[in-house]
Scaffold this active site. Structure first.
Site, short mmCIF file in Angstrom:
data_model
loop_
_atom_site.label_atom_id
_atom_site.label_comp_id
_atom_site.label_asym_id
_atom_site.label_seq_id
_atom_site.Cartn_x
_atom_site.Cartn_y
_atom_site.Cartn_z
CD GLU A 51 -3.04 -1.08 0.39
OE1 GLU A 51 -3.32 0.05 -0.07
OE2 GLU A 51 -3.68 -2.10 0.10
CB CYS B 69 -1.33 7.64 1.18
SG CYS B 69 -2.83 6.81 1.73
#
Ligand code: NAD
Length: 534
Positions: free
Chosen positions: A225, A259
């Site tokens: 991720e 993010c």
């Protein structure tokens, strides 16, 4: 929040204990107890109580690490995680059941094909600092639900949360099956030297390559991720004030250390000035007493990250058009927009992973799409504020892990939807059912009844051309496409009739043979049933 909450000082897990911790998680898995769905549910329910009982302590730790406001700690970390957990507890029994809704020819019905959901084994979860609770516990929910045991390695850059999480997990979960290892690079390296059935990593690209390389040595599957330079798009067809407000939310939550938040915004040239007015109006609205004085604004995690972003601002050739307040002693950077004129500007060259972002004007949509595909062809997220046609074209021509139309990263806010990147922003996804699947092996299974042996004669020796011919006759289907790949049939009434009858294709012979087999299968099953019941 009570002020007498004591957060333990950060302490690295002794290096020599790491192999024992990994071995305990492996032997706990080998004991078979995690195969029992009820055992998993008990762990998940205990985790629910852990999160609930530790809410104040976790809020205090998040405040200490990132000056995360209590409101945000609840909304985007604790409650978000609990919501993923609630859904998992509710649905786990259904997810864990064998899947029989599979795609196979009717002739194989008697084999009762199914997918059995098997846990992968013992997992290593490595987390980052920005949402240090949610980004460790949500993967853990996936691991527990799938029946894996796990060791978690939180980020040392959020040390208070790492310590509180360790305390909570050790107190509430089966300590032989789940542990937290705290530390920095040596501890992570020691963990990577162990054999895992799955490694789940969240963080930056450089470390991801170290993790993936190490995993490759033992053919360990990984979920990565990662981040990226996420584009946002604003055209003259958008509601500029709404776009400004929503994008500003994306850069004020956790001081932009998200993010999925935008790295740059492509704004149609003739509305650039109006857009800048709108973001400044939102800035005033969000921070009536000034940004640094606001109790609702987090801080940059550490000086290293602060210095990195300061350098981006120092080296840009662009002009700051909003924000621009900095205070190193307070690790403070206000949401800051920089108007740039080139994709080569330092503001565009790296992921800001903080409250600073670029505005790059564009003149036509095709050029804007080309820019997005040049800057970062596989970002984690994409946000578009345009007309329906513009949004559709962008979604079609620019890829990303996830995307939101008419919003900042709203697609990542629904805790039950699959979340993950593509290309350099990651591989694999989790949350909700995807979290369960992420730690699950889908094992294909069939049971071949004894009475079928006559029908299976074709596979036995000595080979018989007659059996093979019969087999082919039963299974052959005429293609419904020509040598140029064009479809030749499949739209007529006859075709639809066959489909409605469930015969699955245009070959009459094959279809009839399949029906015959089903009847023979049913007859065989009935005979068996009578044999057992008499
Ligand atoms: P970080 O510094 O917290 O590191 C992440 C983890 O890697 C930590 O547990 C750390 O101990 C470990 N680590 C660091 N150096 C290592 C090394 N040499 N060997 C082994 N392990 C090591 O976080 P970061 O990497 O700076 O995170 C920021 C990046 O993460 C950004 O790119 C951001 O976009 C991305 N991110 C992605 C997601 C997502 O869900 N896709 C979420 C958050 C952050």
């Amino acid at each position: 929040m009570t002020s007498d909450i004591k957060i333990p000082a950060f302490e690295a897990t002794p290096l020599d204990s790491i192999p024992k911790i990994a071995a305990s998680a492996r032997s706990s898995y080998a004991s078979q107890k995690t195969k029992d769905v009820e055992w998993r549910l008990v762990q998940l329910r205990k985790l629910w109580w852990g999160l609930t009982d530790y809410t104040e302590k976790l809020q205090a730790a998040l405040k200490q690490d990132l000056n995360k406001p209590g409101h945000d700690a609840l909304l985007s970390e604790i409650n978000y995680t609990i919501s993923d957990l609630n859904n998992t507890i509710k649905k786990l029994k259904a997810w864990a059941k064998d899947d029989t809704n599979l795609d196979y020819p009717l002739t194989f019905t008697a084999l009762k094909p199914r997918l059995r959901k098997e846990p992968l084994g013992t997992a290593l979860i490595i987390g980052p600092y920005n949402f240090p609770l949610m980004l460790n516990i949500c993967p853990l929910i996936g691991a527990i639900s799938a029946g894996c045991t796990a060791v978690i390695k939180p980020s040392e850059s959020a040390p208070a949360t790492a310590m509180v999480m360790k305390e909570m997990i050790e107190k509430y979960l089966d300590p032989t099956a789940f542990s937290v290892v705290n530390g920095m690079i040596p501890e992570t390296a020691a963990l990577l030297n162990e054999k895992w059935a799955k490694i789940f990593y969240t963080g930056g690209l450089t470390v991801a390559k170290i993790v993936a390389r190490k995993a490759a040595e033992t053919l360990t599957p990984v979920t990565l991720e990662l981040g990226g330079r996420n584009p946002a798009f604003v055209s003259r067809s958008s509601d500029l004030a709404l776009a400004a407000r929503r994008l500003m939310w994306g850069k004020t939550l956790n001081a932009g250390q998200v993010c999925m938040s935008h790295n740059y915004v492509l704004v149609e040239r003739d509305v650039v000035d109006d857009f800048i007015k709108c973001i400044n109006a939102t800035y005033k609205e969000f921070f009536p007493q000034g940004c640094q004085a606001s109790p609702d604004y987090a801080r940059v995690v550490n000086e290293r990250q602060w210095d990195r972003m300061k350098k981006m601002l120092d080296t840009t050739k662009g002009r700051i058009v909003m924000g621009g307040e900095l205070d190193r002693a307070d690790r403070f950077i206000s949401p800051t927009a920089v108007l740039v004129d080139s994709v080569d500007d330092p503001m565009m060259a790296e992921e800001s992973f903080g409250p600073i972002w670029a505005i790059l004007p564009y003149d036509d949509l095709d050029e804007a799409i080309k820019t997005m595909n040049t800057v970062d062809p596989t970002p984690l997220s994409l946000m578009t504020f345009g007309s329906k046609a513009e949004n559709e074209q962008i979604i079609n021509q620019v890829t990303s892990g996830g995307a939101s139309i008419n919003d900042s990263f709203m697609h990542g806010c629904v805790s039950t939807l699959p979340f993950g990147g593509v290309g350099e922003s990651g591989t694999g996804s989790y949350h909700g059912k995807a979290g369960f699947d992420c730690f699950t092996h889908q094992r294909t299974m069939v049971t071949t009844p004894g009475w079928m042996d006559k029908l299976l004669r074709v596979r036995y020796l000595p080979h018989s051309p007659g059996d093979f011919k019969q087999f082919q006759w039963m299974n052959a289907a005429k293609p419904d496409f020509d040598r140029d790949g064009r479809k030749t049939s499949g739209s007529g009434l006859g075709y639809w009739l066959w489909m409605v009858l469930g015969l699955g294709g245009p070959s009459v012979k094959g279809a009839l043979a399949r029906w015959l087999l089903v009847l023979v299968g049913a007859w065989g099953a009935m005979t068996q049933y009578h044999k057992f019941s008499s």
